[in-house]
Design a protein around this motif. Sequence first.
Motif, PDB file in Angstrom:
ATOM      1  N   UNK A 891      64.630  53.682  41.675  1.00 16.87           N
ATOM      2  CA  UNK A 891      63.806  54.025  42.850  1.00 16.87           C
ATOM      3  C   UNK A 891      63.558  52.744  43.655  1.00 16.87           C
ATOM      4  N   UNK A 892      63.861  52.822  44.943  1.00 19.27           N
ATOM      5  CA  UNK A 892      63.623  51.653  45.795  1.00 19.27           C
ATOM      6  C   UNK A 892      62.542  51.914  46.849  1.00 19.27           C
ATOM      7  N   UNK A 893      62.126  53.160  47.004  1.00 24.22           N
ATOM      8  CA  UNK A 893      61.091  53.486  47.977  1.00 24.22           C
ATOM      9  C   UNK A 893      59.719  53.169  47.372  1.00 24.22           C
ATOM     10  N   UNK A 894      59.028  52.204  47.957  1.00 22.26           N
ATOM     11  CA  UNK A 894      57.758  51.728  47.409  1.00 22.26           C
ATOM     12  C   UNK A 894      56.710  52.836  47.404  1.00 22.26           C
ATOM     13  N   UNK A 895      56.721  53.704  48.421  1.00 18.14           N
ATOM     14  CA  UNK A 895      55.739  54.805  48.499  1.00 18.14           C
ATOM     15  C   UNK A 895      55.859  55.714  47.280  1.00 18.14           C
ATOM     16  N   UNK A 896      57.084  56.041  46.895  1.00 21.95           N
ATOM     17  CA  UNK A 896      57.298  56.909  45.721  1.00 21.95           C
ATOM     18  C   UNK A 896      56.846  56.193  44.460  1.00 21.95           C
ATOM     19  N   UNK A 897      57.137  54.877  44.352  1.00 23.78           N
ATOM     20  CA  UNK A 897      56.702  54.119  43.175  1.00 23.78           C
ATOM     21  C   UNK A 897      55.180  54.041  43.098  1.00 23.78           C
ATOM     22  N   UNK A 898      54.527  53.868  44.246  1.00 22.82           N
ATOM     23  CA  UNK A 898      53.061  53.828  44.257  1.00 22.82           C
ATOM     24  C   UNK A 898      52.476  55.176  43.823  1.00 22.82           C
ATOM     25  N   UNK A 899      53.120  56.265  44.275  1.00 29.34           N
ATOM     26  CA  UNK A 899      52.652  57.598  43.867  1.00 29.34           C
ATOM     27  C   UNK A 899      52.815  57.783  42.357  1.00 29.34           C
ATOM     28  N   UNK A 900      53.915  57.267  41.813  1.00 26.15           N
ATOM     29  CA  UNK A 900      54.132  57.363  40.372  1.00 26.15           C
ATOM     30  C   UNK A 900      53.046  56.611  39.609  1.00 26.15           C
ATOM     31  N   UNK A 901      52.714  55.416  40.106  1.00 26.86           N
ATOM     32  CA  UNK A 901      51.658  54.612  39.457  1.00 26.86           C
ATOM     33  C   UNK A 901      50.340  55.385  39.438  1.00 26.86           C
ATOM     34  N   UNK A 902      50.006  55.986  40.571  1.00 28.83           N
ATOM     35  CA  UNK A 902      48.774  56.791  40.674  1.00 28.83           C
ATOM     36  C   UNK A 902      48.821  57.985  39.724  1.00 28.83           C
ATOM     37  N   UNK A 903      49.960  58.666  39.700  1.00 32.06           N
ATOM     38  CA  UNK A 903      50.105  59.887  38.902  1.00 32.06           C
ATOM     39  C   UNK A 903      49.931  59.589  37.409  1.00 32.06           C
ATOM     40  N   UNK A 904      50.578  58.508  36.926  1.00 33.43           N
ATOM     41  CA  UNK A 904      50.484  58.185  35.494  1.00 33.43           C
ATOM     42  C   UNK A 904      49.081  57.685  35.138  1.00 33.43           C
ATOM     43  N   UNK A 905      48.446  56.984  36.090  1.00 32.32           N
ATOM     44  CA  UNK A 905      47.069  56.543  35.861  1.00 32.32           C
ATOM     45  C   UNK A 905      46.136  57.752  35.723  1.00 32.32           C
ATOM     46  N   UNK A 906      46.368  58.726  36.605  1.00 33.72           N
ATOM     47  CA  UNK A 906      45.547  59.944  36.593  1.00 33.72           C
ATOM     48  C   UNK A 906      45.744  60.714  35.280  1.00 33.72           C
ATOM     49  N   UNK A 907      46.945  60.708  34.765  1.00 33.22           N
ATOM     50  CA  UNK A 907      47.235  61.432  33.525  1.00 33.22           C
ATOM     51  C   UNK A 907      46.916  60.606  32.276  1.00 33.22           C
ATOM     52  N   UNK A 908      46.621  59.355  32.440  1.00 32.76           N
ATOM     53  CA  UNK A 908      46.349  58.504  31.291  1.00 32.76           C
ATOM     54  C   UNK A 908      47.600  58.075  30.555  1.00 32.76           C
ATOM     55  N   UNK A 909      48.733  58.092  31.250  1.00 36.39           N
ATOM     56  CA  UNK A 909      50.016  57.700  30.627  1.00 36.39           C
ATOM     57  C   UNK A 909      50.242  56.211  30.888  1.00 36.39           C
TER      58      UNK A 909
END
Length: 954
Positions: A891-909
Amino acid sequence: SADPPPVQLIVQFLEQASKPSVNEQNQVQPPPDNKRNRILKLLALKVAAHLKWDLDVLEKSLSVPVLNMLLNELLCISKVPPGTKHVDVDLSSLPPTTAMAILLYNRWAIRTIVQSSFPVKQVKPGPPQLNVMNQMQQEKELTENILKVLKEQAADSILVLEGALKLNKDLYVHTIRTLDLLAMEPGMVNGETESSTAGLKISAEEIQCQVCYDLGAIYFQQGATNAAVHENAKEKFCRTKELIAKNGASSLHFTIDEERLAGYCQACGVLTSSDDDASEQATPYSEIHSCMKSGNYQDLVKIFLEDNLTLSLPVQFRQSVLRELFQKAQQGNDALDEVCFKVCVCNTVCDVLQGRTIDIQFCQLFLKPSKEKIDFLLEVCSRSISLENASEVLKRKMAAFLKNLCLGLEDLQLVFMISSHELFIKLLKDDERKLLVDQMRKRSPRINLCTKPVTSFYDIPASASVNIGQLEHQLILSVDPWRIRQILIELHGMTSERQFWMVSNKWEVPNVYGNVILGIKDNLTRDLVYILMAKGLHCCAIKDFVHAKQLFAACLELVTEFSPKLRQVMLNEMLLLDIYTHEAGPGVSGERPPSDLISRVRGYLEMRVPDIPLRQVIAEECVAFLLNWCENEYLTMQVPLPLVQTNPYVKLGQLLAATCKELPGPKESRRTAKDLWEVVVQICSVSNQHKRGNDGRVSLIKHRESTLGIMYRSELLSFIKKLREPLVLTTILSLFVKLHNVREDIVNDIAAEHISIWPSSIPNLQSVDFEAVAVTVKELVSYALTINANNHFWLIIQADIYFATNQYSAALHYYLQAGAVCSDFFNKMVPPDVYTDQVIKRMIKCCSLLNCHTQVAILCQFLREVDYKTAFKALQEQNSHDAMDSYYEYIWDVTILEYLTYLHHKRGETDKRQIAIKAIGQTELNASNPEEVLQLAAQRRKKKFLQAMAKLYF
């Protein structure tokens, strides 16, 4: 009168149900789909059910067309999805009766292919009756058409049966009761016929036993051209024997011929070798086979010599080995001539000792005797008889053979070689030897006709008379025109009552020629012309062009003297042969044909000789030849107008050439494209009387071709499959793709090159057989990819077809393959006209439906405008079947990577969040970097991701 047997009832019911009707305008229409015909078909199925669907019984009594119709009806009533390839169906997910119907059809298909490869004894014709002959000819042609389809589908049928071996569960076949239930109104059935216990139970082991036997038979037949397949046959036959030992050869559903199975097993044991086989004592059969396979002919002759004492090899086996050697020698292996002679001498001495007639092959090989040949013959004679133990009868047989051999020799030196040999002296008494030598010395010198050079076709002397059966056998095997004539002269000298052109049912001449040839008054000339042409056409069919040319040249020389009509026929056939020879030889490497050949092709198309019988295939091949070698100027500008109006292939060729000539062009090219479009649409249209039946059934072998166009759809498809020029193939393929897309209920369009030149609508959509168009598109793409498997536009079409038919894994395979071939396996950037937004969106949908949601998110970056909504929605899915976080490095799109970071934080992963943070923290993805650096980073990740996908789906 007695009641007809059950099998004859099937024939009667199906014949009544398939009778065409005639309307008020006296036009022939297909059989109506009414209650009467449905009842007749049901009765035929009930009779087969009464016979427990025993293929042995049905095949013995029913012709191929009737049995094909019966099994198609079984498929229809068993609710096999119409238009679906059996190989694409998962048998384990189907109702038991439906799966069993598919098995029955595919078992019959490969059994019919195997049966068709066996020689058929020629039936003696009775008094000629025109209506009976026409009916027999129609049935023969229909059988050939069905066999052609079955052979094309053979690989699929084998895959279906191989899949059946993995089922390992009982199945059920329809009985009279279940057929009655199916014929009721839907509301009255109560689902009983869909249950797992409806019908006659066939155990899993019974199914496996029969399927293994049938697969073994087809593998054994295929082993004639691919020796490695014999191992598969051996495996299947061994499994069959195991199951028979466990359950017995007879059961509810089938009976295995154990003698035939034993023969197959023995043959497979000879044709295959393994460590187990090597440990056993080698038999003469396996030793001979090994020698033939390895080319160790010295040991082969030694085995035959030793067997002349033991006489363990059957005479038929000895003759079959010699025939195989002769065939190899005729194919151009001159080194085998000596081996043929030695084996023939061994066989001849064996025949002499057993009191059989000397074969004509020995006489042929001894036409020019030499010292070396006499030496070897005497060695064989000496080693084939033990004088101490031999009976007086054997000694007299050998003595008579040597004495007659001396009397047949012209060279006195060779005679004295024999008469002075130790064996000769021991076998013949003194007075017999002296009498023979005196006879030879007194004999006046004679010219040896055997050494006279052959200067003309008519100068060959016929050899001595032999048994008619032996001569007919030689006639069937020979491809030497001079030898064929010699054999026919001898046969006609023996009997004038036989028609020798009918000796083999494999000798086939097109009807347009047969009528002219069989009109020749002289019987010998008629037989010779017919056989030479039949053998020449057969050699063409098997691509033995050298022998075909020899046979046609001899036939041309023969007919030139008495028939200008047949002379022109032979010139036409030799033109077709020259086209085949060039296309299979220099043409494969792209070498242009000689100008003389192109001129002859044009001359044939422009020929205006009256009353000459013509084969449509020659015109078809000529037009295809001109298109393949880009003779577009001639086809568009120089071809005579009357020829275009009378020959459909010339018209089609002219329209294709004109369209290709103007590509890529502006709107001017659309006029010729529109003409070609209208011709093809008409070919794919059906008249009103050919509408689909109420039950929506589509038989596997259709008879719905339209007579509205300039040719049938099957003829058009056959013609297209002769084309190799990429631009021509692309043009006709894009036309059919556009025609497919015009359909109103189409959900997913198929993309193609040059698709914009075709009209975007059809006035009468209902008249077009879109199902036939869809089948044609699939066949054309498959054929085009055999011509060039690396054409990315064709690969995209194939992928679109799989996408449209919900085969997403296969679609991804071809989308990725299209990108790989035009980018050096993704080491270069995939051109944007290959991976368009539409292609990327379809790849996204494929991944989504395969539950590969991380792949979806990555592919969303490939679009010209990143589809964040789809990417985020995919990443929210927790049930993903792909590698998930291991894909984050792509993944090279920073927006998608930032969303992933948020998503895993929200899930506690925490672990996955760290992987996403690591990916986002790479310096080359920093937004402050120059555009070139960011593009390079994206390109590198695209490359790695697509290569990873390719390894996954290839």
